[in-house]
Design a protein around this motif. Sequence first.
Motif, short mmCIF file in Angstrom:
data_model
loop_
_atom_site.label_atom_id
_atom_site.label_comp_id
_atom_site.label_asym_id
_atom_site.label_seq_id
_atom_site.Cartn_x
_atom_site.Cartn_y
_atom_site.Cartn_z
N GLN A 158 0.82 -1.22 0.00
CA GLN A 158 0.00 0.00 0.00
C GLN A 158 0.85 1.28 0.00
O GLN A 158 0.38 2.35 -0.37
CB GLN A 158 -0.99 0.00 1.16
N ASP A 159 2.14 1.15 0.41
CA ASP A 159 3.02 2.33 0.33
C ASP A 159 3.20 2.78 -1.12
O ASP A 159 3.47 3.95 -1.38
CB ASP A 159 4.38 2.01 0.94
N LEU A 160 3.03 1.84 -2.03
CA LEU A 160 3.14 2.19 -3.45
C LEU A 160 2.12 3.24 -3.84
O LEU A 160 2.36 4.05 -4.74
CB LEU A 160 2.92 0.93 -4.31
N SER A 161 0.98 3.24 -3.16
CA SER A 161 -0.07 4.21 -3.51
C SER A 161 0.44 5.63 -3.30
O SER A 161 0.11 6.54 -4.06
CB SER A 161 -1.35 3.95 -2.71
N VAL A 162 1.24 5.82 -2.27
CA VAL A 162 1.80 7.15 -2.01
C VAL A 162 2.87 7.48 -3.06
O VAL A 162 2.84 8.54 -3.69
CB VAL A 162 2.43 7.20 -0.59
N PHE A 163 3.78 6.54 -3.28
CA PHE A 163 4.91 6.84 -4.17
C PHE A 163 4.48 6.95 -5.63
O PHE A 163 5.01 7.77 -6.37
CB PHE A 163 6.01 5.79 -3.99
N LEU A 164 3.50 6.15 -6.03
CA LEU A 164 3.08 6.25 -7.44
C LEU A 164 2.26 7.52 -7.69
O LEU A 164 2.18 7.99 -8.83
CB LEU A 164 2.30 5.00 -7.87
N ARG A 165 1.66 8.07 -6.63
CA ARG A 165 0.99 9.36 -6.83
C ARG A 165 2.02 10.48 -6.93
O ARG A 165 1.78 11.50 -7.57
CB ARG A 165 0.01 9.67 -5.67
N LEU A 166 3.14 10.30 -6.26
CA LEU A 166 4.16 11.36 -6.23
C LEU A 166 5.12 11.29 -7.43
O LEU A 166 5.51 12.32 -7.97
CB LEU A 166 4.99 11.26 -4.95
N LEU A 167 5.50 10.07 -7.81
CA LEU A 167 6.65 9.90 -8.71
C LEU A 167 6.50 10.58 -10.08
O LEU A 167 7.29 11.46 -10.43
CB LEU A 167 6.93 8.39 -8.89
N ALA A 168 5.49 10.19 -10.84
CA ALA A 168 5.39 10.71 -12.21
C ALA A 168 5.00 12.19 -12.21
O ALA A 168 5.46 12.96 -13.05
CB ALA A 168 4.39 9.90 -13.01
N ARG A 169 4.17 12.57 -11.25
CA ARG A 169 3.80 14.00 -11.18
C ARG A 169 5.05 14.84 -10.93
O ARG A 169 5.22 15.90 -11.52
CB ARG A 169 2.77 14.22 -10.07
#
Lengths: 459, 244, 194
Positions: free
Chosen positions: A248-259
């Motif tokens: 579930q930590d991926l949900s934070v990082f994938l919202r941040l990374l590409a943006r």
Amino acid sequence: MSQPATHHNKAAAAFLKNGQRAQWHDETLWFVRAKRDKAAHQIPEWEALRNLGSQIKEHTLSNLDEYLLQFEANAKKNGIKVHWANNAAEHNQIVYEILLHHNAVNVVKSKSMLTEECGLNHYLAERKISVVDTDLGEYIVQLRNEPPSHIVLPAIHLKKEDVSNTFHKHLHTEKNNQDPVYLTRAARQVLRKKFITADAAITGVNFAVAETGGIVVCTNEGNADLGVHANKVHIACMGFEKIIPRAQDLSVFLRLLARSATGQPITTYSSHFHRPKAGQEMHIVLVNNGRTEQLGREAFRNSLKCIRCAACFNTCPVYRRSGGHSYHNSVAGPIGSILAPNLDMRKNADLPFASTLCGSCTNVCPVKINIHEQLWSWRQVLMAEGYGGSAKKASMKLMTGVLSKPAVYRLSTGMARFFMRYLPFLVNNRLNPWYKQRDMPSAPKESFKDWYKKNRNHE
Amino acid sequence: MKVGLFIPCYVDQFYPQVAVATLELLERYGCEVHYPLKQTCCGQPMANSGFASMAGGCDKNFIANFSGYEYIVCPSGSCALHIKEHLHSAEEPNAAATIRERIYELTEFITDVLKLEGVKASFPHKVGLHVSCHGQRMLHLSSMSEKVEKPFSKAEALLSTVDGLELFRTSRADECCGFGGTFCVTEEAVSVSMGNTRIKEHLANGVHYITGGDMSCLMHLEGLLKRQKIDIKVIHLAEILNTQ
Amino acid sequence: MSNSRENILAAINANKPAPVELPEIPLFERKGDLVNVFIGALEFIGATSVKVTSLSEVDEYLESLQQAGTRLVNTIAELNGYNINAYKKANASELEALDTAFIKGRVGVAENGAIWVSESDMVNRLFPFICRKLVLVINAKDIVYNMHEAYRRIQVDEDGYGTFIAGPSKTADIEQSLVVGAHGPLELKVFIVS
């Protein structure tokens, strides 16, 4: 001991010589930064996400050994072979031995800054193994025998005419056809064949999940997936700091990374590899290469939180005006400038000075690395370790000596003269770099101190 | 209200009118202002060059000059920041801590301590604001474009109350000018390129003045403007706020 | 390397910072018409979308492609022309000529247009990447607002492989000019079934 590389300032000046090109580079990357701003502002909880990203990473660093063990155990259960490499040489040797075991001589590789850091391509080439970088930008720079100049946009230092010439030379595309669609399709044709005829695929890793023993690789082009799925061997190489605790930590990082990286809401593909497909072998190489040392440097350890989005590159006014190659390190820009000295202080002593300490990097960073403060702290470490040269130290000593003693300072017969002699940016000398393109401030008839003594002295 | 006036060394030497304006402004607002005569330099040029370890003498001198004031006010975000972040003393840790708490950049002092919502000043000109990085990103004198936060600017709020002043924003509203202390000479080419971008954007707005809270940024821009014979003047915020 | 594992773990143990707590991740919920937000996101990332009320509309589309002679693989059993056996064991070079793949999407994310596709639905990991055109079919009720909800809905290691797909493959590596269709599909079409 290594020798210092070409100082950043010299390489930057050379980069700026081509004024039009440099202006294009600056404006293009600023445009990427503006897209990032727009993407971030669409998320009202953006700052909360940055806090979460930072906390998850800090938590992970504080339990790093346990999470790596958990990851290893789960990955093994998933049928993945896990390897540990203490340095670049070991990493390269491990990869080589896997390839050798499978008689693999043609390898396709998706973007991996770690393999750049370890010099893998060169190492394998010496052993008659051909590695094709399949990310379009990396493919372009590989054909030109150049390193990437940006960790997300590897060929951002090039213009379409450069790409056109390179492709004409190597892929026999039409001379002077500079259409990006035409050139991209040409690379697609060539690389599709490479994916299909390769013997093995190497990928980087964006995230490794301890609780599930799998890895996540993010691309826009689909090159990592095509390479891996078309081949019988998948080797994923990662610095061990890519580990995160939970899926579930991926949900934070994938919202941040590409943006943060390009202003996209998410990369086209965020692929989760947990088990090799039938008939395939999957390897993960966990690499140290100085990371444990960085972890032990209290002031610098949180540079290991980095998720390689390059937002700090795009926002950095110095990077935009000096280009990635001026940083002479696999990771350029502000983050590279705080990672590089850990790898080699002598070679990289100039990098923490390639900044005005404006602090923009720290505030775009999706995981809140205090980059500008670390740049400042590296300066202190590098000077204390003697990488500043004795002349610099002596002049600083003289300056501080005078500035510490008001009596001596006053006696320096006219402060203006003192400043003109010692304050580095105001040395009144036509050889002074200040004077090359800037006028000196004009000397007033009296200093404020003198004015004050005449007009207000309460003492 | 007893205020110690901290004037950056290069302002004392090259821009005394900025120090005079700061002093007069504070006096107009009812402060009892003292300028400790034995002040020299905050030590930032050494620290930013990697020699913070040598700044002990400067720290000691700063503490000797500024202990005992209720507030210490400085017309420079950068120098104020250096004191706030890096003033230390092994012998007098409490005195250093007190000073770190009591140091204010000028617009911050006017807005947050004096709590003035406006000034009685008149400056009927087209003005561009140069946002200095240390004031903005470290002292939080204004919101920054990197962050998702409510927009605010202490300097703009004050300037908006100046009679006749027409304020223009640039497209890269808070990009660094490239001064950066010794950076401006060690990375001369990049520094100049950065400064020129700022100037180009102000020129496009047709302003007659570039103002800001840090004279060091303005000194760098002024050097470029003069060399290129561009008819834009630099002026410190204190000078505008002190116009009558 | 034999000792490296132990050396690395020992060095980490010696050098790691004091414990920091692992935060809980809120849902950051948002209400509203998720389907429309999703459609807007798909458009932004270069995908096309069609709202349908039944699978027969997807069938019609599939048949029209078949009639036009398109080489397609349909991995969705609920649709006509389910034909995985023809391609299941095909290798990459045999699949290179594949035009279109129909695959079921498990969860759609309104905020970014990403669709979770899991290995058991794609049948062959290559299908979604090697085809020129990818058609994903998703139920409107499987659209959530953001990634936090999505990760609560999926089990990332349920299959050996799964991926969020957000639009057709793309690149901007030449002068930052966006080119849709890099190495993977040139086109992504999404059917949203309500």
